[in-house]
Design an enzyme around this catalytic site. Sequence first.
Site, PDB file in Angstrom:
ATOM      1  N   GLY A 125     -23.800  32.139  -0.117  1.00  0.00           N
ATOM      2  CA  GLY A 125     -24.769  33.171   0.274  1.00  0.00           C
ATOM      3  C   GLY A 125     -24.425  34.485  -0.402  1.00  0.00           C
ATOM      4  O   GLY A 125     -23.272  34.895  -0.434  1.00  0.00           O
ATOM      5  N   ASP A 127     -19.931  36.812   6.254  1.00  0.00           N
ATOM      6  CA  ASP A 127     -19.388  36.262   7.502  1.00  0.00           C
ATOM      7  C   ASP A 127     -17.999  36.810   7.853  1.00  0.00           C
ATOM      8  O   ASP A 127     -17.543  36.664   8.979  1.00  0.00           O
ATOM      9  CB  ASP A 127     -19.324  34.731   7.421  1.00  0.00           C
ATOM     10  CG  ASP A 127     -20.704  34.106   7.404  1.00  0.00           C
ATOM     11  OD1 ASP A 127     -21.662  34.771   7.839  1.00  0.00           O
ATOM     12  OD2 ASP A 127     -20.831  32.954   6.949  1.00  0.00           O
ATOM     13  N   MET A 131     -26.385  36.923  11.580  1.00  0.00           N
ATOM     14  CA  MET A 131     -25.728  35.768  10.950  1.00  0.00           C
ATOM     15  C   MET A 131     -24.296  35.603  11.456  1.00  0.00           C
ATOM     16  O   MET A 131     -23.733  36.508  12.086  1.00  0.00           O
ATOM     17  CB  MET A 131     -25.743  35.919   9.444  1.00  0.00           C
ATOM     18  CG  MET A 131     -27.108  35.640   8.846  1.00  0.00           C
ATOM     19  SD  MET A 131     -27.091  35.830   7.067  1.00  0.00           S
ATOM     20  CE  MET A 131     -28.632  35.016   6.649  1.00  0.00           C
ATOM     21  N   TYR A 170     -32.294  37.281   5.975  1.00  0.00           N
ATOM     22  CA  TYR A 170     -31.830  37.772   4.674  1.00  0.00           C
ATOM     23  C   TYR A 170     -31.851  39.301   4.575  1.00  0.00           C
ATOM     24  O   TYR A 170     -31.174  39.858   3.715  1.00  0.00           O
ATOM     25  CB  TYR A 170     -32.685  37.188   3.535  1.00  0.00           C
ATOM     26  CG  TYR A 170     -32.256  35.800   3.087  1.00  0.00           C
ATOM     27  CD1 TYR A 170     -31.307  35.067   3.797  1.00  0.00           C
ATOM     28  CD2 TYR A 170     -32.788  35.215   1.948  1.00  0.00           C
ATOM     29  CE1 TYR A 170     -30.920  33.799   3.388  1.00  0.00           C
ATOM     30  CE2 TYR A 170     -32.405  33.954   1.523  1.00  0.00           C
ATOM     31  CZ  TYR A 170     -31.470  33.245   2.247  1.00  0.00           C
ATOM     32  OH  TYR A 170     -31.080  32.002   1.832  1.00  0.00           O
ATOM     33  N   LEU A 171     -32.658  39.966   5.419  1.00  0.00           N
ATOM     34  CA  LEU A 171     -32.697  41.434   5.336  1.00  0.00           C
ATOM     35  C   LEU A 171     -31.307  42.013   5.533  1.00  0.00           C
ATOM     36  O   LEU A 171     -30.915  42.976   4.886  1.00  0.00           O
ATOM     37  CB  LEU A 171     -33.643  42.016   6.402  1.00  0.00           C
ATOM     38  CG  LEU A 171     -35.093  41.562   6.383  1.00  0.00           C
ATOM     39  CD1 LEU A 171     -35.879  42.293   7.476  1.00  0.00           C
ATOM     40  CD2 LEU A 171     -35.722  41.836   5.026  1.00  0.00           C
ATOM     41  N   GLN A 172     -30.527  41.404   6.462  1.00  0.00           N
ATOM     42  CA  GLN A 172     -29.225  41.985   6.782  1.00  0.00           C
ATOM     43  C   GLN A 172     -28.234  41.878   5.629  1.00  0.00           C
ATOM     44  O   GLN A 172     -27.406  42.754   5.434  1.00  0.00           O
ATOM     45  CB  GLN A 172     -28.633  41.351   8.051  1.00  0.00           C
ATOM     46  CG  GLN A 172     -28.243  39.892   7.917  1.00  0.00           C
ATOM     47  CD  GLN A 172     -28.120  39.177   9.246  1.00  0.00           C
ATOM     48  OE1 GLN A 172     -27.161  39.355   9.962  1.00  0.00           O
ATOM     49  NE2 GLN A 172     -29.108  38.359   9.568  1.00  0.00           N
ATOM     50  N   THR A 194     -18.102  37.331   1.321  1.00  0.00           N
ATOM     51  CA  THR A 194     -18.919  36.676   2.343  1.00  0.00           C
ATOM     52  C   THR A 194     -19.272  37.663   3.439  1.00  0.00           C
ATOM     53  O   THR A 194     -18.399  38.390   3.924  1.00  0.00           O
ATOM     54  CB  THR A 194     -18.267  35.441   3.003  1.00  0.00           C
ATOM     55  OG1 THR A 194     -19.110  35.022   4.090  1.00  0.00           O
ATOM     56  CG2 THR A 194     -16.882  35.658   3.547  1.00  0.00           C
ATOM     57  N   ARG A 201     -22.014  31.866  11.369  1.00  0.00           N
ATOM     58  CA  ARG A 201     -22.138  30.482  11.831  1.00  0.00           C
ATOM     59  C   ARG A 201     -21.111  30.150  12.901  1.00  0.00           C
ATOM     60  O   ARG A 201     -21.445  29.696  13.974  1.00  0.00           O
ATOM     61  CB  ARG A 201     -21.878  29.621  10.599  1.00  0.00           C
ATOM     62  CG  ARG A 201     -22.715  28.410  10.507  1.00  0.00           C
ATOM     63  CD  ARG A 201     -22.382  27.690   9.230  1.00  0.00           C
ATOM     64  NE  ARG A 201     -23.398  27.857   8.228  1.00  0.00           N
ATOM     65  CZ  ARG A 201     -23.153  28.155   6.956  1.00  0.00           C
ATOM     66  NH1 ARG A 201     -21.924  28.334   6.540  1.00  0.00           N
ATOM     67  NH2 ARG A 201     -24.136  28.253   6.117  1.00  0.00           N
TER      68      ARG A 201
HETATM   69  O1  F6P Z   1     -22.601  32.210   3.965  1.00  0.00           O
HETATM   70  C1  F6P Z   1     -23.121  33.325   4.584  1.00  0.00           C
HETATM   71  C2  F6P Z   1     -24.402  33.064   5.316  1.00  0.00           C
HETATM   72  O2  F6P Z   1     -25.104  34.275   5.154  1.00  0.00           O
HETATM   73  C3  F6P Z   1     -24.311  32.640   6.767  1.00  0.00           C
HETATM   74  O3  F6P Z   1     -23.972  33.613   7.676  1.00  0.00           O
HETATM   75  C4  F6P Z   1     -25.668  32.042   7.008  1.00  0.00           C
HETATM   76  O4  F6P Z   1     -25.661  31.162   8.097  1.00  0.00           O
HETATM   77  C5  F6P Z   1     -25.862  31.325   5.728  1.00  0.00           C
HETATM   78  O5  F6P Z   1     -25.184  32.050   4.738  1.00  0.00           O
HETATM   79  C6  F6P Z   1     -27.271  31.095   5.285  1.00  0.00           C
HETATM   80  O6  F6P Z   1     -27.211  30.352   4.113  1.00  0.00           O
HETATM   81  P1  F6P Z   1     -28.402  30.004   3.159  1.00  0.00           P
HETATM   82  O7  F6P Z   1     -28.794  31.272   2.458  1.00  0.00           O
HETATM   83  O8  F6P Z   1     -27.880  28.977   2.198  1.00  0.00           O
HETATM   84  O9  F6P Z   1     -29.495  29.449   4.037  1.00  0.00           O
END
Ligand code: F6P
Length: 423
Positions: free
Chosen positions: A19, A147, A193, A300-302, A145, A195
Site C-alpha cells: 500500500g 500501518d 486503516m 484511500y483518502l487517509q 507503511t 488490519r
Molecule cells: O498496507 C497498508 C494498508 O493501507 C492497510 O492498512 C489496508 O488494510 C491495506 O493497505 C489496503 O490495501 P489495498 O490498497 O491493497 O486494498
Amino acid sequence: MKSNTKPTSGRLLYAQSGGVTAVINATAAGVIDTARAHGVKVYAARNGILGALREELIDTSKESKAAIAALRHTPGGAFGSCRYKLKSLETHRAEYERLIEVLRAHDIRWFLYNGGNDSADTALKISQLGKAMGYDIRCIGVPKTVDNDLAVTDCCPGFGSVAKYTAVSTLEASLDVASMADTSTKVFILEVMGRHAGWIAAAAGLAGDHADAPPHLILFPENVFDEAAFLAKVKATVERVGWCTVVASEGIRNAAGQFLAEAGTRDAFGHSQLGGVAPVLAALVKDKLGYKYHWALPDYLQRSARHLASKTDAEQAYAVGKAAVQYALADMNAVMPVIVRTSDVPYRWKIEPAPLSKVANHEKKMPRNFITRDGFGITAAARRYLAPLIQGEAPLPYGKDGLPKYVQLKNAAVPGKLPPFKP
Ligand code: F6P
C-alpha cells in the site's frame, strides 16, 4: 551484513511495494538524489517486483531535477506498486532465475525494495540470491507503511502523515457533530486503516486530552470487540457530553476472532480485504440506542492526504531513502535503514541499519501500556510516543487552478533485452 566483493559499476534498481503512502515518493526522491550525487544510475521497477520480473524498468535519469524534487510533495507511488508474494526459492526457482536474468541483463548491482513487513521478506529473499544463484546483488529494504507495524524501527514512514490526517479529521468532525447534537446527529463514527495493529486509530486520540474531549471511544484491533461495553460507553458519553465520537480500526474482531467488516476478498498474501466496520457499528448504535449517526470511511483518502502530511514524516521518508543508497554503496546487504528515537522532548531521531531478518514478517502491535484500562483510549505513554510524529506541516505548492502541483513523471521505459515472462 557485508558482501564479499564490492561492485565498481552497475545500476541501482528501486521498487515500491504494498500500500502506498502520502510520502513514499519522498523516499524515492531521497534514493534518486543520493544515487545521482554518487554518479549511480537509478532504474525503477514498474509496479514493484512485478516490473522486475516482467522486465518493465523505468530510467529515472530521464527525469529533471525539478521533477525529482516534486516527488517530495506528491502522494501515491510514482512508479506503481504491487502486492505480490515471491514464494520460496525451492518451489519457485523459475521466478528467481528470471529475476537474476533481468538483473544481469541490465547490470543491476543494488536493489532497494520500499515496503512493509511482507516486502521486507521479499527483500531478504533477494538479498540471499547472490549466494544461492551466483549473482552478485545487494538488497536493502526501505521501510514504509501507514500501518506503523514494522519491527525494530521506532516508527514507519507514511504513518506520521496518516496519524496527522486522522487526528485532525477527528477534531474537525467532532466540532461538526457537537454543533448538530441538540437536534440532529448524536454519534459520529470514523473508520481508519490498520488490519491487525491499532496505531492509526490510536493517533485519533491526539485530537483531545481529557475525558469529555473527542474521540470518546477508540476501538483497537488488539482488543476483542465487546458490544455491551461499547454501547454502554456510547450511551454514557451522549448523556454526559451530548454527543459522542468513535474511531474504529478496520481490523476489529469479535470474540470468535471474526472481523466485523470482512469484504470477502483476499490479496496475494492471503490478507482479507477490510472496510465497512463503521456502518456495522452505526447500525448497532441506531438499533440499540436509537441515536442518529453519521459515519465516514476515509479509506484511500487517509493514506494519500499529502495536503495534511506531517513534516516529521516527510523528512523521515526522505532520510530512509538517502540512507538506503548510502548503505548499498557502502557494500551492505540484507539491511534496512530504521528510525531510532533518541529523545521524546525535544523529539530527536537518527537512522541506523538493522538486519532485514529482524524486520521480515514481524508485526508490531500497540503495547498494552498504550491502551487505557477500559480499552477505549490511549495512555500518556502513547501520547508521548505519538505526538512528535505528527509535528510540523509540509506545505505544498498550489497552482492557479487551486489544486496542488503534483508531478507526473515521464517514466521512460528502459528497452527490454529478454523474452517476455509471465509471473
Ligand atoms: O498496507 C497498508 C494498508 O493501507 C492497510 O492498512 C489496508 O488494510 C491495506 O493497505 C489496503 O490495501 P489495498 O490498497 O491493497 O486494498
